[in-house]
Design a protein around this motif. Structure first.
Motif, mmCIF file in Angstrom:
data_model
loop_
_atom_site.group_PDB
_atom_site.id
_atom_site.type_symbol
_atom_site.label_atom_id
_atom_site.label_comp_id
_atom_site.label_asym_id
_atom_site.label_seq_id
_atom_site.Cartn_x
_atom_site.Cartn_y
_atom_site.Cartn_z
ATOM 1 N N THR A 1 0.889 -1.162 0.000
ATOM 2 C CA THR A 1 0.000 0.000 0.000
ATOM 3 C C THR A 1 0.926 1.211 0.000
ATOM 4 O O THR A 1 1.878 1.270 0.778
ATOM 5 C CB THR A 1 -0.947 0.042 1.225
ATOM 6 N N VAL B 1 -0.998 -0.892 -4.402
ATOM 7 C CA VAL B 1 -2.273 -0.178 -4.297
ATOM 8 C C VAL B 1 -1.946 1.200 -3.726
ATOM 9 O O VAL B 1 -1.363 1.313 -2.656
ATOM 10 C CB VAL B 1 -3.270 -0.926 -3.378
ATOM 11 N N CYS C 1 -2.631 4.907 -2.079
ATOM 12 C CA CYS C 1 -3.535 5.518 -1.103
ATOM 13 C C CYS C 1 -3.415 7.026 -1.261
ATOM 14 O O CYS C 1 -2.306 7.557 -1.221
ATOM 15 C CB CYS C 1 -3.134 5.127 0.318
ATOM 16 N N ASP D 1 -4.636 -0.445 -8.061
ATOM 17 C CA ASP D 1 -5.875 0.161 -7.567
ATOM 18 C C ASP D 1 -5.495 1.363 -6.714
ATOM 19 O O ASP D 1 -4.306 1.612 -6.477
ATOM 20 C CB ASP D 1 -6.645 -0.867 -6.725
ATOM 21 N N ILE E 1 -6.928 3.591 -3.070
ATOM 22 C CA ILE E 1 -7.858 3.717 -1.946
ATOM 23 C C ILE E 1 -7.815 5.168 -1.510
ATOM 24 O O ILE E 1 -6.739 5.734 -1.363
ATOM 25 C CB ILE E 1 -7.412 2.819 -0.763
ATOM 26 N N ARG F 1 -13.735 -1.206 1.979
ATOM 27 C CA ARG F 1 -13.086 -0.861 0.705
ATOM 28 C C ARG F 1 -11.645 -1.371 0.678
ATOM 29 O O ARG F 1 -11.162 -1.846 -0.353
ATOM 30 C CB ARG F 1 -13.128 0.668 0.522
ATOM 31 N N GLU G 1 -11.667 -5.159 0.142
ATOM 32 C CA GLU G 1 -12.065 -5.429 -1.237
ATOM 33 C C GLU G 1 -10.900 -5.156 -2.194
ATOM 34 O O GLU G 1 -10.591 -5.971 -3.065
ATOM 35 C CB GLU G 1 -13.266 -4.542 -1.591
ATOM 36 N N SER G 2 -10.234 -4.012 -2.019
ATOM 37 C CA SER G 2 -9.140 -3.624 -2.906
ATOM 38 C C SER G 2 -7.965 -4.592 -2.809
ATOM 39 O O SER G 2 -7.413 -5.030 -3.822
ATOM 40 C CB SER G 2 -8.678 -2.203 -2.572
ATOM 41 N N LYS H 1 -8.899 -8.037 -4.264
ATOM 42 C CA LYS H 1 -8.975 -7.937 -5.724
ATOM 43 C C LYS H 1 -7.562 -7.892 -6.319
ATOM 44 O O LYS H 1 -7.268 -8.601 -7.292
ATOM 45 C CB LYS H 1 -9.761 -6.669 -6.110
ATOM 46 N N ALA H 2 -6.697 -7.097 -5.707
ATOM 47 C CA ALA H 2 -5.320 -6.961 -6.209
ATOM 48 C C ALA H 2 -4.562 -8.277 -6.101
ATOM 49 O O ALA H 2 -3.835 -8.664 -7.018
ATOM 50 C CB ALA H 2 -4.596 -5.863 -5.431
#
Length: 120
Positions: A51, A78, A80, A99, A101, A109, A112-113, A116-117
């Motif tokens: 992240t 992902v 942020c 993705d 966030i 969320r 989920e992210s 999914k990743a």
């Protein structure tokens, strides 16, 4: 169990995100306070997912994303970001982020992210 690296210059944000992801069943293998730390920790631990905060001192999240992708083109990152950073988010996605966030974090969320990743 998936291993995560959390990157944010704000200790409170790292702590908040760490609690959310560990509650969701993920393992946090490192925490970075800036982009350079994230790159170094990525090389050392090879986490399943990173992240990445966008706005940080020393090296921002987009520069760190590019360097991590040089180390491992398959790296899953992902981003942020705070509201109002859409242009930077688009840039990050074009450079390989999976993705993004938006802060403040929403626990559902985030789960989920990350799920999914990791399934990509």
């Amino acid at each position: 169990m998936a291993k995560l690296l959390i990157t944010d210059d704000a200790a409170f944000m790292r702590m908040t995100l760490k609690k959310m992801v560990t509650d969701a069943g993920f393992e946090v293998v490192g925490e970075a306070a800036n982009g350079q730390e994230a790159v170094d920790l990525y090389a050392e631990h090879r986490p399943d997912l990173v992240t990445m905060d966008i706005t940080m001192p020393e090296m921002n999240g987009i520069e760190a994303l590019e360097k991590i992708k040089q180390i491992d083109p398959q790296a899953k990152v992902v981003m942020c970001s705070a509201m109002g950073q859409q242009n930077m988010v688009v840039d990050a996605i074009q450079k390989g982020a999976i993705d993004f966030i938006v802060k403040p974090f929403d626990e559902a969320r985030i789960k989920e992210s990350i799920s999914k990743a990791l399934s990509r």
